[in-house]
Design an enzyme around this catalytic site. Structure first.
Site, PDB file in Angstrom:
ATOM      1  N   GLY A 165       0.795  -1.226   0.000  1.00 38.31           N
ATOM      2  CA  GLY A 165       0.000   0.000   0.000  1.00 38.31           C
ATOM      3  C   GLY A 165       0.830   1.280   0.000  1.00 38.31           C
ATOM      4  O   GLY A 165       0.280   2.369   0.081  1.00 38.31           O
ATOM      5  N   LEU A 203     -11.738   3.430  -6.991  1.00 33.54           N
ATOM      6  CA  LEU A 203     -13.048   2.817  -6.775  1.00 33.54           C
ATOM      7  C   LEU A 203     -13.474   3.095  -5.335  1.00 33.54           C
ATOM      8  O   LEU A 203     -12.667   2.956  -4.415  1.00 33.54           O
ATOM      9  CB  LEU A 203     -12.980   1.313  -7.041  1.00 33.54           C
ATOM     10  CG  LEU A 203     -12.479   0.910  -8.435  1.00 33.54           C
ATOM     11  CD1 LEU A 203     -12.344  -0.607  -8.555  1.00 33.54           C
ATOM     12  CD2 LEU A 203     -13.425   1.422  -9.514  1.00 33.54           C
ATOM     13  N   ARG A 291       3.293 -16.414  -6.234  1.00 35.14           N
ATOM     14  CA  ARG A 291       3.756 -17.270  -5.125  1.00 35.14           C
ATOM     15  C   ARG A 291       2.545 -17.809  -4.396  1.00 35.14           C
ATOM     16  O   ARG A 291       1.416 -17.469  -4.722  1.00 35.14           O
ATOM     17  CB  ARG A 291       4.600 -16.433  -4.158  1.00 35.14           C
ATOM     18  CG  ARG A 291       3.845 -15.194  -3.715  1.00 35.14           C
ATOM     19  CD  ARG A 291       4.405 -14.529  -2.496  1.00 35.14           C
ATOM     20  NE  ARG A 291       3.830 -13.220  -2.268  1.00 35.14           N
ATOM     21  CZ  ARG A 291       2.659 -12.981  -1.673  1.00 35.14           C
ATOM     22  NH1 ARG A 291       1.924 -13.991  -1.236  1.00 35.14           N
ATOM     23  NH2 ARG A 291       2.215 -11.754  -1.509  1.00 35.14           N
ATOM     24  N   VAL A 294      -0.598 -16.256   1.941  1.00 40.27           N
ATOM     25  CA  VAL A 294      -0.832 -16.559   3.357  1.00 40.27           C
ATOM     26  C   VAL A 294      -2.202 -17.231   3.534  1.00 40.27           C
ATOM     27  O   VAL A 294      -2.370 -18.147   4.335  1.00 40.27           O
ATOM     28  CB  VAL A 294      -0.772 -15.259   4.200  1.00 40.27           C
ATOM     29  CG1 VAL A 294      -1.233 -15.497   5.629  1.00 40.27           C
ATOM     30  CG2 VAL A 294       0.635 -14.685   4.185  1.00 40.27           C
TER      31      VAL A 294
END
Ligand code: ADP
Length: 447
Positions: A165, A203, A291, A294
């Site tokens: 972010g 958005l 990849r 989590v």
């Protein structure tokens, strides 16, 4: 199959990969920092090699030390896990140059998806719908202002090398653009050493929905449905569920098919996740993670597929053990990320855990390296456990989650367990009506 896999990671991710190796009968070696010498994966692995000091730069990100450990122990494959070097294209290339297999996609895919401007171009070429925005990087404020007229406001200035972010700024109106443009560029430069930015329509109330994809070296491509990851704080996911409460079976099949076709076109290999924002019935590609994620266990829970096992088999050149027709979605799964963080201030709370008791019973899976007496080190990510709950349907899953949270004990350090206990009682969670703004702007703002 491989003779020995080196696991270049730590914590519950390393444990997850280790468990797959053991079940597959593959000898394994784990590398670790001095701070992790007593950790559970180090104790359980066949072999372990200390590769450096606590700070990741000297250990988990230290490529020469990791390769030396592979050489000394005779490993012929490297699993990078999640985070650290898992999306570092140079690492993947160096591993291969040393004659070892990198358990992940090809370097070109890691590289192109690591640059968001390039990723958007690749995604568009592969047929994925994009958030309306600049066609590529934007270098001057004059160009940005010109593009702003067609994209419309509010708009988002985003860093090409962005992650977590950072390097992302909103311009509410044209008058804010100059400020957003220059601050996104300087933040991106400071964080990533690259001030390249691009523009996207902002958005207002989207959901974050991502699709799990998997492809082998024999042309087989399968999607494993979606995960809803809209419960976020500072763009970090805290609570994920599969399937998304926002999608119908038809929408699920459609976006899954679009995602699978895209990775087929790209010639992608291994496991990957295509992330979308979803608003008013429309999907918009934001990025692809090359990849394991989590939150992969919730997909495993509803499909019954072991993603790490499959990832290792595919890297070894084997044919995927299932086809799209074999994939059935059963019930509902939720993952709670339990972090060593204060449940209200989110300040990290490393320290000694004197009492640890994991929830159990039907439908519960706990991924954690904790044990009573373990000291959570202050050097790494604060994730200390993942509580994964599977139920017959969403209501059953939520009821199970509630009772699992009552059983779970981590003492004395404060953790986000307390936050999750409050979350499961929230109307927006019970109704499944939340979006990416809900946690910060509604739930936490109320406190
Ligand atoms: P990062 O790699 O830094 O995490 P992403 O592109 O994956 O960046 O975006 C992270 C989060 O930022 C998204 O999950 C969403 O919450 C928000 N976001 C990104 N792009 C937009 C957009 N165009 N409009 C609104 N929110 C966005």
């Amino acid at each position: 199959m491989f003779n020995k896999i080196l696991i270049a990671n730590r914590g519950d991710v390393a444990l997850r990969v280790l468990r797959a190796c053991k079940e597959m009968g593959i000898p394994n070696v784990i590398v670790h920092s001095t701070a992790d010498a007593d950790s559970m994966p180090v104790r359980l692995a066949d072999e372990s090699v200390c590769i450096g000091p606590p700070a990741s730069a000297g250990s988990y990100l230290n490529i020469p030390s990791i390769l030396a450990a592979a050489g000394i122990t005779g490993a012929d494959a490297v699993h990078p896990g999640v985070g650290f070097l898992s999306e570092n294209a140079d690492f993947a290339e160096i591993v291969k140059a040393h004659g070892l297999t990198f358990i992940g996609p090809e370097t070109r895919h890691i590289r192109s998806m690591g640059d968001k401007v390039e990723a958007k171009i690749a995604a568009a070429n592969a047929g994925l719908p994009l958030v309306p925005g600049s066609p590529g990087a934007v270098h001057t404020i004059e160009d940005a202002e010109e593009l702003g007229k067609t994209i419309g406001y509010p708009l988002l200035v985003k860093a090409a090398s962005g992650g977590g972010g950072r390097g992302m700024k909103v311009a509410k109106t044209a008058a804010d653009l100059a400020e957003a443009f220059s601050s996104a560029r300087s933040e991106a430069n400071a964080a990533f050493g690259d001030d390249t930015v691009y523009l996207e329509r902002y958005l207002s109330q989207p959901r974050h929905i991502e699709v799990q994809v998997i492809a082998d070296q024999h042309g087989n491509v399968v999607h494993l449905g979606e995960r809803e990851c809209s419960v976020q704080r500072r763009h970090q996911k805290l609570f994920e569920e599969a399937p998304s409460p926002a999608l119908s079976a038809t929408q699920r099949a459609k976006i899954g098919r679009i995602a699978a076709e895209a990775i087929h076109k790209m010639g992608y290999l291994g496991v990957g996740t295509i992330e979308f924002l979803y608003e008013d019935g429309e999907f918009f590609f934001i990025e692809m993670n090359t990849r394991l994620q989590v939150e992969h266990p919730i997909t495993e829970a509803i499909t019954g597929i072991d993603l790490v096992r499959e990832q290792i088999r595919i890297a070894a050149g084997e044919v995927m053990s299932f086809s799209q027709e074999d994939v059935n979605f059963n019930g509902h799964a939720i993952e709670c990320r339990i972090n060593a963080e204060h449940p209200e201030t989110f300040v990290p709370t490393p320290g000694k855990v004197t009492a640890f008791h994991a929830a159990g019973g039907p439908g519960i899976r706990v991924e954690s390296c904790l044990y009573s007496g373990y000291s959570v080190p202050p050097y790494y990510d604060s994730l200390i456990a993942k509580l994964v709950v599977h139920g017959d349907d969403r209501a059953h899953c939520l009821a199970r989650l509630k009772r699992a949270l009552e059983e779970f004990i981590v003492e004395p350090i404060p953790t986000t367990l307390a936050l999750h206990a409050r979350l499961v009682e929230a109307d927006a969670i019970i109704e499944g009506s939340y979006n990416i703004r809900w946690l910060e702007e509604k739930f936490l703002a109320r406190d």
